[in-house]
Design a protein around this motif. Sequence first.
Motif, PDB file in Angstrom:
ATOM      1  N   VAL A  35      19.983 -61.094 -14.637  1.00 57.92           N
ATOM      2  CA  VAL A  35      18.840 -61.746 -14.009  1.00 57.92           C
ATOM      3  C   VAL A  35      19.350 -62.624 -12.871  1.00 57.92           C
ATOM      4  O   VAL A  35      20.313 -63.363 -13.040  1.00 57.92           O
ATOM      5  CB  VAL A  35      18.069 -62.603 -15.036  1.00 57.92           C
ATOM      6  CG1 VAL A  35      16.924 -63.338 -14.370  1.00 57.92           C
ATOM      7  CG2 VAL A  35      17.567 -61.744 -16.186  1.00 57.92           C
ATOM      8  N   ALA A  53      14.731 -61.227  -9.808  1.00 56.70           N
ATOM      9  CA  ALA A  53      15.149 -59.833  -9.778  1.00 56.70           C
ATOM     10  C   ALA A  53      16.197 -59.572 -10.853  1.00 56.70           C
ATOM     11  O   ALA A  53      16.679 -60.492 -11.514  1.00 56.70           O
ATOM     12  CB  ALA A  53      15.723 -59.495  -8.403  1.00 56.70           C
ATOM     13  N   VAL A  54      16.530 -58.300 -10.996  1.00 57.57           N
ATOM     14  CA  VAL A  54      17.640 -57.866 -11.826  1.00 57.57           C
ATOM     15  C   VAL A  54      18.659 -57.287 -10.859  1.00 57.57           C
ATOM     16  O   VAL A  54      18.352 -56.367 -10.100  1.00 57.57           O
ATOM     17  CB  VAL A  54      17.195 -56.792 -12.843  1.00 57.57           C
ATOM     18  CG1 VAL A  54      18.357 -56.361 -13.711  1.00 57.57           C
ATOM     19  CG2 VAL A  54      16.063 -57.297 -13.700  1.00 57.57           C
ATOM     20  N   VAL A  56      11.530 -58.182  -9.441  1.00 54.21           N
ATOM     21  CA  VAL A  56      10.472 -58.261 -10.447  1.00 54.21           C
ATOM     22  C   VAL A  56       9.255 -58.976  -9.874  1.00 54.21           C
ATOM     23  O   VAL A  56       8.120 -58.535 -10.055  1.00 54.21           O
ATOM     24  CB  VAL A  56      10.980 -58.976 -11.725  1.00 54.21           C
ATOM     25  CG1 VAL A  56       9.857 -59.194 -12.716  1.00 54.21           C
ATOM     26  CG2 VAL A  56      12.115 -58.183 -12.359  1.00 54.21           C
ATOM     27  N   ARG A 101      11.100 -64.026 -15.223  1.00 50.42           N
ATOM     28  CA  ARG A 101      12.433 -64.085 -15.850  1.00 50.42           C
ATOM     29  C   ARG A 101      12.457 -63.315 -17.163  1.00 50.42           C
ATOM     30  O   ARG A 101      13.426 -62.622 -17.470  1.00 50.42           O
ATOM     31  CB  ARG A 101      12.869 -65.538 -16.086  1.00 50.42           C
ATOM     32  CG  ARG A 101      13.414 -66.170 -14.827  1.00 50.42           C
ATOM     33  CD  ARG A 101      14.233 -67.407 -15.111  1.00 50.42           C
ATOM     34  NE  ARG A 101      15.246 -67.243 -16.143  1.00 50.42           N
ATOM     35  CZ  ARG A 101      16.506 -66.893 -15.914  1.00 50.42           C
ATOM     36  NH1 ARG A 101      16.912 -66.659 -14.697  1.00 50.42           N
ATOM     37  NH2 ARG A 101      17.378 -66.798 -16.907  1.00 50.42           N
ATOM     38  N   ALA A 133      12.528 -59.695 -16.332  1.00 45.33           N
ATOM     39  CA  ALA A 133      13.845 -59.354 -15.794  1.00 45.33           C
ATOM     40  C   ALA A 133      14.902 -59.292 -16.898  1.00 45.33           C
ATOM     41  O   ALA A 133      15.759 -58.406 -16.893  1.00 45.33           O
ATOM     42  CB  ALA A 133      14.244 -60.367 -14.720  1.00 45.33           C
ATOM     43  N   ARG A 153      14.381 -56.055 -18.749  1.00 48.24           N
ATOM     44  CA  ARG A 153      14.811 -54.930 -17.914  1.00 48.24           C
ATOM     45  C   ARG A 153      16.335 -54.848 -17.877  1.00 48.24           C
ATOM     46  O   ARG A 153      16.913 -53.762 -17.992  1.00 48.24           O
ATOM     47  CB  ARG A 153      14.249 -55.080 -16.503  1.00 48.24           C
ATOM     48  CG  ARG A 153      14.455 -53.840 -15.664  1.00 48.24           C
ATOM     49  CD  ARG A 153      13.792 -53.962 -14.311  1.00 48.24           C
ATOM     50  NE  ARG A 153      12.358 -54.056 -14.436  1.00 48.24           N
ATOM     51  CZ  ARG A 153      11.534 -54.196 -13.414  1.00 48.24           C
ATOM     52  NH1 ARG A 153      12.025 -54.259 -12.177  1.00 48.24           N
ATOM     53  NH2 ARG A 153      10.238 -54.280 -13.583  1.00 48.24           N
TER      54      ARG A 153
END
Length: 103
Positions: free
Chosen positions: A37, A49-50, A66, A84, A87, A90
């Motif tokens: 993350v 984002a990831v 994300v 979060r 993310a 994911r």
Amino acid sequence: MRALILILPLFVAVVLLALATGRALDRRSARSARWQVVHYGRDGFTVVAVGLLPRRGGAPLDEHVVDRIPAGDPEWTTRFLHAREVAEERAFHLNSGGTALPG
């Protein structure tokens, strides 16, 4: 001139060896990368984002955004925490399925 003709192939071989070694290091770095993350500010937005990050640091190899949350959003905290959470889930699934590199 003869010295140049003798040295030139050696120079080319050294350059090719250096390039091949660099590519091998890049491949090893990519194989050991993990999805994590990440969040950062950009242009008045918080981006959650990831990112596919090499273990030894460096620039992300790939990124899945994300959410992009405007700085003045009244629901900023709620959206940030939700993004979060998404993310993290994911990243967990991407890491458990093996690292697929872009391209």
